[in-house]
Scaffold this active site. Structure first.
Site, PDB file in Angstrom:
ATOM      1  N   HIS A 133      -6.178 -10.741 -11.260  1.00 46.69           N
ATOM      2  CA  HIS A 133      -6.404  -9.293 -11.108  1.00 46.69           C
ATOM      3  C   HIS A 133      -5.354  -8.496 -12.307  1.00 46.69           C
ATOM      4  CE1 HIS A 133      -5.850 -10.642  -6.782  1.00 46.69           C
ATOM      5  NE2 HIS A 133      -7.074 -10.742  -7.160  1.00 46.69           N
ATOM      6  N   ASN A 179       1.287   0.091  -0.740  1.00 48.35           N
ATOM      7  CA  ASN A 179       1.264   0.817   0.491  1.00 48.35           C
ATOM      8  C   ASN A 179       2.285   1.928   0.689  1.00 48.35           C
ATOM      9  OD1 ASN A 179       1.093   1.509   3.393  1.00 48.35           O
ATOM     10  ND2 ASN A 179      -0.107  -0.173   3.461  1.00 48.35           N
ATOM     11  N   ALA A 215      -1.610   7.909 -12.215  1.00 55.14           N
ATOM     12  CA  ALA A 215      -1.376   8.927 -13.340  1.00 55.14           C
ATOM     13  C   ALA A 215      -0.149   9.738 -12.857  1.00 55.14           C
ATOM     14  CB  ALA A 215      -2.423   9.708 -13.257  1.00 55.14           C
TER      15      ALA A 215
END
Lengths: 53, 611
Positions: B13, B313, B426
């Site tokens: 990934h 998380n 961002a």
């Protein structure tokens, strides 16, 4: 291997003749996945050996 | 001659490359930003090229290339998995074994060929660092701490899924680990799959959904799915999961436990999904809290560093901070596998004797995570002229004030300044900004710009010096990886109108900054200092001067499904495709009303896959 069906057949033979017996045997001796749960165990941590690469 | 190490993550990934010189991070970027393929896992040729360009060198000047995991060890785990699920796992065997026999096992060769193809000079020696060591290095070495406990939690690397380390100076000592298939990342992904989202990209949607539900399934999860010990260690009951055997996460046992088949993707969400999300979130938080406490006890450290996919998380991270076992928590902004590239490079660099120079300045070593390419006003001007764009040029302070004035009129602004962020968030370099006080801003940005589902909240950036007035968080959060409550002084009592339930709850106004307040009064916070990002700090300060509010909505500059924009060209295209009102790119200010009509050959919404 160019012929997909032949490759699949070969993989299947490998799977049944080698992987499956090895897998079943392993599970009898020592499960590498340590799947057994143990309600009475205090911890599931695996201690690390001193730093290695 | 600085000692230069190039780190690479690829093939699973989030491929990425990172370059470290004498222990300092010079450049880092994810491949997806260049190829425009979300979570691109291909060899990061563009990211490598960028890193070399940023450092002004060729491959010949790189001392070593560090790959972020050990493929031979991983292969042994893959074999063990295939053997252990025999004879019912043939589909997985047929699918995965050939790849491993052909190229995955010999990653060094594959990486070498990828580097040779760049034509950027002779390829240096390639070394591998283990997956969790790479995560741990990315968590500890750039942290502002001389020493710390380090916790890495993810889906799986080679074997380890959860690892505990003690970081001191330039050394990292492994203490203990938990191994595949026992994995908090896999547990969360199983629920991601079952609630109808995409594994590996949908987990943060589950986290965003949790506040809508009640943890009614928590007991079922704790008694049947996971045996969680006091010290945070755990095992999963594999009878309920399918991922050892096949391509999906959950099996019939799981369906029986939770009353039915999984939700089909894109079908309507029901109370069951809200409650499942709330339940797995609660269990994950409990596990993470116990792991953190155990880390404190074992190391005696008062500082904690986190990395690995589960460190994304941010609600769980916020709970760690809230509990107060540590007086400082630092999370690697690229906590997932992209950060492994950086960690591998740092691990090699510090092992060769490089120091952690940023410690002397009492800063972290991530430069605000602004480690990607920047574009000069000359380059931006050429791109805008080629598009026939209509713009005004101005100096930074005037630009900040003009932008702030438009934000105060509830205009939505595309903000493109400086070096691109490294990591999934961002942070004010490639962001879309809005006025958080406007109760309609959440809907506006959701539907008109992001074209996305309405349940996910937006996140705030706040001037660090005023963060305490708006949020109940008393440590820095520069990378938007901590969730905390909106300060009581800003909260507003809501009256639920009759029949408001489910996703409609989001529309109720709960605070003075409704656009960034979730249904449980929480917010995912970014604290901004002038030192980390002067341009972004300037526009926040200008907005604060104009309105008295030091907070802005900060969402990523992209449409749903595409990676965050990298180039000025991509920024302009996104600006024109959506209902963004203003674009501030470099020293240029563009108003939508002034722009020439936008024309496109095909429907771009069909070209970009849903996430």
């Amino acid at each position: 291997m160019r012929n997909r069906r032949m490759r699949k057949a070969l993989l299947f033979v490998l799977y049944i003749a080698v992987v499956t017996p090895v897998g079943l045997l392993l599970r009898l001796v020592r499960d590498p996945m340590r799947r057994k749960l143990n309600a009475r165990a205090h911890t599931y941590w695996i201690e690390s050996a001193p730093a290695e690469h | 001659m600085p000692d230069i190490v190039l780190g690479i993550s690829a093939f699973y990934h989030d491929s990425a490359a990172a370059l470290v010189a004498d222990g300092a991070v010079v450049a880092a970027a994810q491949e997806e930003r260049f190829t425009r393929v979300r979570h691109d896992s291909a060899f990061p040729a563009n990211a490598v090229r960028y890193c070399l360009r940023e450092a002004g060198i060729g491959l010949g000047e790189v001392a070593a290339v560090a790959y972020y995991e050990d493929p031979r060890l991983k292969f042994r785990r893959v074999l063990a998995t295939l053997a252990s699920s025999a004879p019912t796992g043939f589909a997985a065997f047929e699918h995965t074994l050939p790849q491993w026999l052909s190229w995955k096992r010999r990653i060094a060769d594959t990486v070498r060929r990828g580097l040779e193809a760049l034509g950027a000079g002779p390829v240096p020696r390639i070394v591998a660092r283990r997956h969790h060591e790479s995560h741990a290095a990315s968590a500890f070495f750039p942290s502002p701490y001389e020493s710390a406990a380090v916790l890495c939690i993810d889906g799986v690397g080679e074997w380890a899924t959860t690892t505990l380390w003690h970081g001191r100076g330039t050394g990292l000592e492994p203490l203990a680990e938990i191994r595949f298939p026992h994995s908090l990342g896999m547990l969360y992904s199983a629920f991601t799959y079952y609630t109808g989202f995409k594994v590996d990209s949908g987990e943060y949607k589950v986290m965003g959904l949790a506040p809508y539900g009640e943890p009614v399934y928590e007991d079922a999860i704790r008694t049947k799915l996971i045996d969680l010990k006091q010290d945070g260690s755990f095992r999963l009951d594999m009878d309920y999961f399918e991922y050892l055997r096949g391509q999906v996460m959950t099996g019939r046992g799981f369906e029986k436990l939770f009353g039915g088949p999984r939700r089909q993707p894109e079908s309507p969400l029901t109370q069951r999904e809200f409650d499942l999300a709330a339940s797995v979130q609660k269990v994950t938080e409990e596990a993470v809290l116990r792991l953190a406490r155990n880390a404190r006890e074992r190391t005696g450290e008062t500082k904690l560093c986190l990395a690995g996919g589960v460190a994304l998380n941010c609600v769980a991270n916020g709970k760690i901070v809230e509990r107060g076992d540590f007086d400082g928590v630092w999370i690697q902004p690229a906590a997932g596998d992209a950060g492994g590239a950086l960690g591998a490079a740092l691990a090699v660099a510090h092992e060769s004797g490089a120091s952690r120079a940023h410690l002397a300045d009492k800063r972290d070593g991530m430069s605000g995570a602004l480690l990607g390419p920047r574009y000069t006003d000359e380059q931006i001007g050429r791109c805008l002229d080629a598009r026939g764009a209509v713009y005004r040029r101005m100096a930074p302070q005037e630009l900040a004030e003009q932008v702030a004035a438009r934000l105060a009129e509830s205009k939505v602004v595309g903000w493109f300044q400086g070096r691109m962020e490294f990591g999934p968030r961002a942070l004010g370099a490639r962001s879309i900004l809005g006025d958080p006080r406007d109760p309609r801003m959440q809907s506006t940005m959701n539907l008109k710009i992001k074209f996305r589902e309405s349940f996910r909240p937006f996140a705030p950036s706040v001037l660090a010096e005023h963060a305490g007035d708006y949020f109940a968080l008393d440590q820095p959060s520069p990378y938007m990886l901590l969730v905390a409550q909106v300060a009581a002084a800003q909260q507003v009592e809501t009256r639920s109108p009759q029949g408001a339930a489910g996703l409609d709850l989001l529309k109720l106004r709960r605070s003075t900054i409704p656009a960034v307040t979730h249904v449980d009064y929480s917010a995912r916070i970014q604290t901004v200092t002038e030192q980390d990002n002067p341009d972004y700090h300037r526009v926040l300060a200008a907005f604060h001067a104009a309105t008295g509010c030091p907070v802005l909505v900060n969402t990523s500059f992209n449409v749903r499904g595409e990676p965050i924009v990298n180039t000025p060209e991509e920024a302009y295209v996104c600006f024109m495709r959506t209902n963004i009102d203003v674009l501030a790119v470099g020293g240029f200010l563009l108003d939508k009303a002034d722009q020439p009509q936008w024309r496109e050959e095909s429907d771009w919404r069909e070209a970009i896959p849903l996430d």
